[in-house]
Motif scaffolding. Structure first.
Motif, PDB file in Angstrom:
ATOM      1  N   GLU A 180       0.454  -0.704   0.385  1.00  0.00           N
ATOM      2  CA  GLU A 180       0.173  -0.015   0.140  1.00  0.00           C
ATOM      3  C   GLU A 180       0.599   1.116  -0.164  1.00  0.00           C
ATOM      4  O   GLU A 180       2.039   1.504   1.009  1.00  0.00           O
ATOM      5  N   ASN A 181       0.650   2.180  -1.105  1.00  0.00           N
ATOM      6  CA  ASN A 181       1.096   3.552  -1.114  1.00  0.00           C
ATOM      7  C   ASN A 181       2.567   3.209  -1.668  1.00  0.00           C
ATOM      8  O   ASN A 181       3.554   4.819  -0.966  1.00  0.00           O
ATOM      9  N   VAL A 182       3.061   2.253  -1.644  1.00  0.00           N
ATOM     10  CA  VAL A 182       4.562   2.005  -1.619  1.00  0.00           C
ATOM     11  C   VAL A 182       4.951   2.252  -3.724  1.00  0.00           C
ATOM     12  O   VAL A 182       5.938   2.121  -4.256  1.00  0.00           O
ATOM     13  N   TYR A 183       4.218   0.875  -4.031  1.00  0.00           N
ATOM     14  CA  TYR A 183       4.416  -0.288  -5.174  1.00  0.00           C
ATOM     15  C   TYR A 183       3.320  -0.185  -5.901  1.00  0.00           C
ATOM     16  O   TYR A 183       2.384  -1.265  -4.884  1.00  0.00           O
ATOM     17  N   VAL A 184       3.262  -0.889  -7.039  1.00  0.00           N
ATOM     18  CA  VAL A 184       2.224  -1.738  -7.274  1.00  0.00           C
ATOM     19  C   VAL A 184       2.506  -2.854  -8.660  1.00  0.00           C
ATOM     20  O   VAL A 184       4.160  -1.770  -9.425  1.00  0.00           O
ATOM     21  N   SER A 185       2.613  -3.654  -9.074  1.00  0.00           N
ATOM     22  CA  SER A 185       3.478  -4.446  -9.249  1.00  0.00           C
ATOM     23  C   SER A 185       2.139  -5.309 -10.519  1.00  0.00           C
ATOM     24  O   SER A 185       1.603  -5.476  -9.578  1.00  0.00           O
ATOM     25  N   ASP A 186       2.383  -5.366 -11.695  1.00  0.00           N
ATOM     26  CA  ASP A 186       1.233  -6.165 -12.128  1.00  0.00           C
ATOM     27  C   ASP A 186       1.629  -6.541 -13.533  1.00  0.00           C
ATOM     28  O   ASP A 186       2.712  -5.859 -14.322  1.00  0.00           O
ATOM     29  N   SER A 187       0.506  -6.660 -14.387  1.00  0.00           N
ATOM     30  CA  SER A 187       0.849  -7.539 -15.981  1.00  0.00           C
ATOM     31  C   SER A 187       0.352  -6.356 -16.967  1.00  0.00           C
ATOM     32  O   SER A 187      -0.478  -5.504 -16.674  1.00  0.00           O
TER      33      SER A 187
ATOM     34  N   THR B 253      10.858  -9.075  -8.550  1.00  0.00           N
ATOM     35  CA  THR B 253      11.280  -9.595  -9.875  1.00  0.00           C
ATOM     36  C   THR B 253       9.863  -9.601 -10.776  1.00  0.00           C
ATOM     37  O   THR B 253       9.328  -9.862 -10.569  1.00  0.00           O
ATOM     38  N   LEU B 254      10.918  -9.006 -11.792  1.00  0.00           N
ATOM     39  CA  LEU B 254      10.094  -9.128 -12.957  1.00  0.00           C
ATOM     40  C   LEU B 254      10.149  -9.204 -14.068  1.00  0.00           C
ATOM     41  O   LEU B 254      11.495  -9.653 -14.382  1.00  0.00           O
ATOM     42  N   ARG B 255       9.406  -9.664 -15.218  1.00  0.00           N
ATOM     43  CA  ARG B 255       9.847 -10.223 -16.970  1.00  0.00           C
ATOM     44  C   ARG B 255       9.385  -9.700 -17.572  1.00  0.00           C
ATOM     45  O   ARG B 255       8.522  -8.214 -17.196  1.00  0.00           O
ATOM     46  N   PRO B 256      10.025  -9.788 -18.905  1.00  0.00           N
ATOM     47  CA  PRO B 256       8.655  -8.774 -19.968  1.00  0.00           C
ATOM     48  C   PRO B 256       7.175  -9.033 -20.079  1.00  0.00           C
ATOM     49  O   PRO B 256       6.962 -10.227 -19.196  1.00  0.00           O
TER      50      PRO B 256
ATOM     51  N   PHE C 168       5.282  -5.016 -15.031  1.00  0.00           N
ATOM     52  CA  PHE C 168       5.980  -4.375 -14.480  1.00  0.00           C
ATOM     53  C   PHE C 168       5.660  -3.454 -13.014  1.00  0.00           C
ATOM     54  O   PHE C 168       5.008  -3.813 -12.456  1.00  0.00           O
ATOM     55  N   ALA C 169       6.716  -2.293 -12.977  1.00  0.00           N
ATOM     56  CA  ALA C 169       6.230  -1.834 -11.673  1.00  0.00           C
ATOM     57  C   ALA C 169       6.112  -1.250 -11.554  1.00  0.00           C
ATOM     58  O   ALA C 169       6.437   0.538 -12.148  1.00  0.00           O
TER      59      ALA C 169
END
Length: 157
Positions: free
Chosen positions: A5-12, A119-122, A125-126
């Motif tokens: 919460e309120n720090v980062y988001v990681s999604d497709s 960890t991010l992959r193609p 995104f973050a």
């Protein structure tokens, strides 16, 4: 979606359009991320709306996990997307009251903050939030020395 919460988001990237609601600057960034020619773009800076929104396509040689010093921004969100390879970004909550040297002209400060691996992959995104997300990009837990292509979009808050 993974987030703190309120720090980062990681999604497709499949879900990227939902983040356009963060405002007109985010809408421009998301539109860029949905281009079909991302892999063919030459390295360099792409102006999306002057200094308010711009993208950098770059090649990065990954460092060993834990060797990068976390950075913090005040004015810009970072959107980070690897185009090739896997990247681990250290992310952690930053207390804005922390004392340290911050370069206002470059909108960056480096601090000793505990981070955890993201960890991010193609295709993933973050979004890293200004003032509260310390992040150490360009790392690898398994393959330091590997070079990847990635996009970093700077979005003024």
């Amino acid at each position: 979606m993974k987030s703190e919460e309120n720090v980062y988001v990681s999604d497709s990237l499949v879900n990227a359009s939902q983040y356009a609601k963060f405002g007109k600057n985010f809408a421009k960034a998301i539109e860029f991320l949905q281009r079909k020619d991302l892999m063919r773009l030459p390295n360099g800076r792409y102006e999306l709306d002057g200094e308010d929104v711009y993208a950098m396509v770059q090649e990065v040689t990954l460092k060993a996990w834990g060797t990068g010093r976390p950075e913090v921004h005040h004015e810009y969100f970072d959107i980070q997307l690897p185009l090739s390879g896997e990247e681990t970004i250290g992310v952690g909550r930053f207390d804005p009251a922390t004392q340290g040297d911050f370069n206002e002209a470059k909108d960056i400060g480096f601090y000793d903050v505990q981070v955890e691996p993201l960890t991010l992959r193609p295709g993933r995104f973050a979004i890293l939030f200004p003032r509260v997300c310390a992040h150490a990009p360009g790392c690898s837990e398994d393959a330091p020395g590997t070079t990847i292509r990635k996009i970093v979009i700077k979005v003024r808050k």
